[in-house]
Design a protein around this motif. Structure first.
Motif, short mmCIF file in Angstrom:
data_model
loop_
_atom_site.label_atom_id
_atom_site.label_comp_id
_atom_site.label_asym_id
_atom_site.label_seq_id
_atom_site.Cartn_x
_atom_site.Cartn_y
_atom_site.Cartn_z
N GLY A 176 -3.73 -6.72 -2.48
CA GLY A 176 -5.01 -6.54 -1.82
C GLY A 176 -5.28 -7.62 -0.77
N HIS A 232 -8.37 2.70 -1.06
CA HIS A 232 -8.47 1.43 -0.34
C HIS A 232 -7.49 1.41 0.82
CE1 HIS A 232 -9.86 -0.23 -4.50
NE2 HIS A 232 -10.83 0.41 -3.88
N HIS A 233 -7.89 0.81 1.92
CA HIS A 233 -7.08 0.82 3.14
C HIS A 233 -6.46 -0.54 3.47
CE1 HIS A 233 -8.53 4.86 3.99
NE2 HIS A 233 -9.77 4.43 3.82
N ASN A 234 -6.91 -1.57 2.80
CA ASN A 234 -6.45 -2.92 3.13
C ASN A 234 -5.58 -3.50 2.02
OD1 ASN A 234 -7.90 -3.45 5.75
ND2 ASN A 234 -9.65 -2.95 4.43
N THR A 235 -4.46 -2.83 1.78
CA THR A 235 -3.47 -3.35 0.83
C THR A 235 -2.10 -3.33 1.50
OG1 THR A 235 -3.01 -1.16 -0.12
CG2 THR A 235 -4.76 -2.47 -1.16
N SER A 274 -5.65 -0.82 -4.32
CA SER A 274 -4.66 0.25 -4.31
C SER A 274 -5.04 1.35 -3.32
CB SER A 274 -4.51 0.85 -5.71
OG SER A 274 -3.66 1.97 -5.69
N ARG A 331 -8.35 -7.56 0.99
CA ARG A 331 -9.80 -7.71 1.06
C ARG A 331 -10.35 -7.70 -0.36
NH1 ARG A 331 -7.97 -8.07 5.39
NH2 ARG A 331 -8.65 -7.21 7.40
N GLU A 368 -10.30 -4.56 -2.99
CA GLU A 368 -9.34 -3.53 -2.60
C GLU A 368 -8.00 -3.83 -3.27
OE1 GLU A 368 -9.22 -1.88 1.17
OE2 GLU A 368 -11.27 -2.38 1.73
#
Length: 312
Positions: free
Chosen positions: A189, A201-204, A196, A191, A194
């Protein structure tokens, strides 16, 4: 005139041991102060030990910076000096990145050594292979790709399911982590909150280790790949950013060891970091876990670097 014999381990870095390890090979090694100069058939590698600009990093003290550079021959340098090719070639990196510096191209790796760290059981092998094969494997893989030469015959990888289970036992405590045959996948992660992509979630950052994908020049081993989630629409901008990330890795002070390369990722519009460890490095206990810890650290730092470059 009195000449002082150079220390075999400047700033605690075992250059003397590295030189001794090269004696059974065809490479010719010599010392120039705190630099080990290694002559290949057509290339020259320099392993340089220097003091850090800022020795204090998050409460730890940095003892030395080690850079490993092999300048590329003129014909290869002229070949890679074309838009987009550098990132494509670095996709086939093993333990070093093709990097540009003042119009010259080299294959480079870097190690930041901390006082009291004592991690030479892992670091020494990476340094040794960077010297012996870091440049040759990139040049050989490039030749195979562009001239359609057959890949090197690959025996089974030395990494087994037990290696991935061991890494999973630690990574699963700090990330969403899954096992699958001769491989492991984890998400880091970037952020708060976040964890997965499956959860939306988009920020991994996606971390993968695979033992069933041999390198075209080095053969069997362990493929390590860190895909960042950042998408960059412009191919020219992506290539520029990848080049800058590789330059920053060589200048890094408080950064994880740089034995790999930034390149374009799975989406073709995202940056990724790739390394490939040969079977011989499997004997370094815990090296896969070390690579994973460095990847987690690298993902956080790269996210901050990309932000300064205007990439979110």
């Amino acid at each position: 005139m009195f000449f002082k014999k150079p220390l075999s381990s400047p700033r605690g870095v075992p250059l003397g041991d590295l030189e001794a390890a090269l004696k059974p090979t065809t490479l010719k090694a010599s010392r120039d102060g705190d630099t080990l100069i290694v002559k290949h058939e057509r290339l020259v590698t320099r392993v340089s030990v220097s003091a850090p600009e800022n020795p204090i990093a998050d409460g730890a003290k940095i003892a030395a910076l080690v850079t490993i550079k092999t300048e590329l021959p003129t014909e290869f340098r002229d070949f890679v000096n074309k838009p987009g090719l550098l990132s494509l070639i670095n996709r086939m990196a093993t333990v070093g990145a093709v990097t540009e510096e003042n119009g010259r191209f080299f294959v480079g790796s870097r190690l930041t050594v901390y006082e009291g760290e004592d991690a030479w059981n892992v670091q020494f092998g990476l340094m040794l292979y960077s010297v012996i094969a870091g440049a040759d494997t990139v040049i050989g893989a490039t030749r195979k790709m562009f001239f359609r030469e057959p890949p090197r015959a690959a025996e089974p990888s030395s990494w087994t399911e037990q290696d991935f289970e061991f890494a999973h036992s630690y990574l699963s405590r700090v990330s969403v982590c899954t096992l699958g045959g001769l491989g492991l996948t984890a998400e880091f992660g970037l952020r708060k909150g976040e964890v997965s992509a499956v959860a939306g979630h988009h920020n991994t950052a996606l971390w993968e280790m695979k033992a069933d994908q041999p390198h075209p020049e080095m053969g069997s081993g362990l493929l390590c790949l860190l895909n960042m989630p950042h998408e960059i629409a412009s191919k020219e901008k992506l290539d520029h950013i990848i080049g800058e990330l590789n330059k920053l890795e060589m200048l890094g002070n408080d950064l994880p060891p740089h034995f790999g390369a930034w390149c374009s990722g799975k989406k073709d519009n995202n940056p990724a970091y790739v390394s490939f460890l040969p079977n011989a490095l499997h004997s370094a206990n815990g090296i896969a876990l070390n690579m994973s810890a460095w990847a987690m650290f690298r993902a956080q730092i790269a996210d901050a670097m990309l932000l300064t470059m205007g990439v979110r």
